[in-house]
Each structure stands twice: as C-alpha cells, then as structure tokens.
Design a protein around this motif. Structure first.
Motif, mmCIF file in Angstrom:
data_model
loop_
_atom_site.group_PDB
_atom_site.id
_atom_site.type_symbol
_atom_site.label_atom_id
_atom_site.label_comp_id
_atom_site.label_asym_id
_atom_site.label_seq_id
_atom_site.Cartn_x
_atom_site.Cartn_y
_atom_site.Cartn_z
ATOM 1 N N PHE A 12 0.828 -1.205 0.000
ATOM 2 C CA PHE A 12 0.000 0.000 0.000
ATOM 3 C C PHE A 12 0.864 1.257 0.000
ATOM 4 C CE2 PHE A 12 -2.535 3.280 2.167
ATOM 5 C CZ PHE A 12 -3.587 3.353 1.274
ATOM 6 N N GLN A 13 1.942 1.251 0.761
ATOM 7 C CA GLN A 13 2.839 2.415 0.805
ATOM 8 C C GLN A 13 3.506 2.640 -0.550
ATOM 9 O OE1 GLN A 13 5.253 1.384 4.202
ATOM 10 N NE2 GLN A 13 3.949 2.555 5.613
ATOM 11 N N ARG A 14 3.892 1.564 -1.237
ATOM 12 C CA ARG A 14 4.467 1.711 -2.581
ATOM 13 C C ARG A 14 3.428 2.285 -3.536
ATOM 14 N NH1 ARG A 14 7.222 -3.121 -1.318
ATOM 15 N NH2 ARG A 14 5.651 -4.404 -2.307
ATOM 16 N N PHE A 15 2.197 1.826 -3.406
ATOM 17 C CA PHE A 15 1.113 2.338 -4.236
ATOM 18 C C PHE A 15 0.897 3.827 -3.971
ATOM 19 C CE2 PHE A 15 -3.464 3.255 -4.694
ATOM 20 C CZ PHE A 15 -3.596 3.040 -6.060
ATOM 21 N N GLU A 16 0.854 4.220 -2.690
ATOM 22 C CA GLU A 16 0.701 5.640 -2.349
ATOM 23 C C GLU A 16 1.844 6.479 -2.902
ATOM 24 O OE1 GLU A 16 0.286 5.562 1.955
ATOM 25 O OE2 GLU A 16 -1.767 6.326 1.721
ATOM 26 N N ALA A 17 3.081 5.953 -2.822
ATOM 27 C CA ALA A 17 4.240 6.684 -3.341
ATOM 28 C C ALA A 17 4.130 6.878 -4.848
ATOM 29 C CB ALA A 17 5.527 5.939 -2.987
ATOM 30 N N ILE A 19 1.330 7.028 -6.555
ATOM 31 C CA ILE A 19 0.254 8.006 -6.760
ATOM 32 C C ILE A 19 0.783 9.414 -6.519
ATOM 33 C CG2 ILE A 19 -1.958 8.859 -5.843
ATOM 34 C CD1 ILE A 19 -2.260 6.384 -7.565
ATOM 35 N N ARG A 20 1.584 9.616 -5.456
ATOM 36 C CA ARG A 20 2.166 10.937 -5.190
ATOM 37 C C ARG A 20 3.079 11.355 -6.336
ATOM 38 N NH1 ARG A 20 2.361 9.020 0.085
ATOM 39 N NH2 ARG A 20 4.524 8.354 -0.148
ATOM 40 N N ASP A 23 0.874 12.487 -9.097
ATOM 41 C CA ASP A 23 0.294 13.789 -8.724
ATOM 42 C C ASP A 23 1.313 14.904 -8.896
ATOM 43 O OD1 ASP A 23 -2.153 12.691 -8.138
ATOM 44 O OD2 ASP A 23 -1.833 12.649 -5.957
#
Length: 186
Positions: A12-17, A19-20, A23
C-alpha cells in the motif's frame, strides 16, 4: 499473520508513493503548458540580414529581412532564409525538449535524443549543439536589429479571429420540419 499484514502495508505504501509521483508530475503540467505556449526562439543569418522567430513546435512566427539581404538577389536570400529557418526551428525544438524534461523528469533523456537527432540531421556534433543550447537558455532575447538597415517584416501579425456568425434565421428544411412537429403537438 503479522508478516502478511506488513507485506500488505508495504504494498500500500508503494502504491501511495507512485500516486504521489503521478500527482507531482501532473501538478507541473499547467506550468509546462504555459512555458511551451510562451516559447520563442530566434536566429539570425551570419550577416544579420535575415532573422526568423519561431514558437512551439517550430511554428514560424516572424521573418525579417534587411534591405541589404533583399538586395543580394533571390538565390542568396533563399539560401540565407532556409539556413536561418533551420537554425530557429532547431533552437525551438531544443528549448521545448528542455522545458518538457524539466517538468516531466529526465527518465527518457529527451534533450539528449533531440541533440543527437539534430546533430545527425544538421551535420554537426552533439557538443556543438549542447553549447548552443547553453547559450540559448542564458540569453533568451531576440537578436538585436541591425542599425545599418531597416528591417522589412514579411509575415503579418496574426489577425484577431472573426466573431462567430449569428445563428441563421429560418434554418434548414429539417429544422423547419422538426419545429412544425413540435408546434403541432402543442
């Protein structure tokens, strides 16, 4: 179960990174688009008789000739114009690549690919084009006009777009038919 949970959290953290990262890249698109729209590159012939200004995508925005350039005859003028035009379009492409690379990252090596392509097309070296690019980015103003001869503008300034035409009265036969159907139902 804790190891599985840790693995899911890491995913999940890799996915969030990622996405950032996306962005961040999209946040700069508006600025990049504005810079590309405002892009201008000018080149002058060695004798200063021909000046060409280009914009995004190498679009020719302006061409100027001095009286001396016009007096040289059609063949010499044509040769000077084409060489100056190639130089201005090349400068615009190099600057455009720099702008895109600054906003989108150097993952693709865009500027290097543009320099290599131009070196091959123009019969010069990548190093020479790299030095031109450095000069172009430090002095982004158009070359000074020659004081010896007045410049003659060849391209006219873009005219304002005409206002939209008012809607036609009466319309087509199909419009009349549809209106008559609607009017009959009332």
């Amino acid at each position: 179960m804790s190891a599985e949970f840790d693995q899911v959290v890491a995913e999940f953290q890799r996915f969030e990174a990622s996405i950032r990262n996306v962005d961040d890249r999209f946040a700069g698109l508006g600025a990049m688009q504005r810079e590309l729209t405002e892009l201008r590159a000018s080149a002058a012939s060695p004798d200063g008789g021909v000046t060409v200004t280009t914009g995004p995508g190498g679009a020719v925005l302006d061409v100027k000739f001095t009286a001396a350039a016009l007096a040289k005859g059609p063949q010499a003028l044509s040769t000077a114009l084409m060489a100056t035009l190639r130089e201005a379009v090349g400068a615009a492409a190099r600057r455009q690549a720099v702008i895109v690379e600054e906003h989108m990252g150097d993952d693709e090596g865009l500027v290097e690919r543009v320099l290599e392509t131009q070196a091959e097309a123009f019969g010069t070296s990548v190093e020479e084009l790299r030095s031109k690019l450095a000069e172009e980015t430090t002095s982004q103003e158009a070359p000074a006009a020659s004081e010896d001869f007045p410049e003659v503008r060849v391209l006219r300034q873009a005219d304002a777009p005409p206002p939209p035409a008012p809607p036609a009265r009466g319309g087509s036969a199909g419009d009349s038919f549809l209106r008559s159907l609607y009017d009959e139902e009332d």
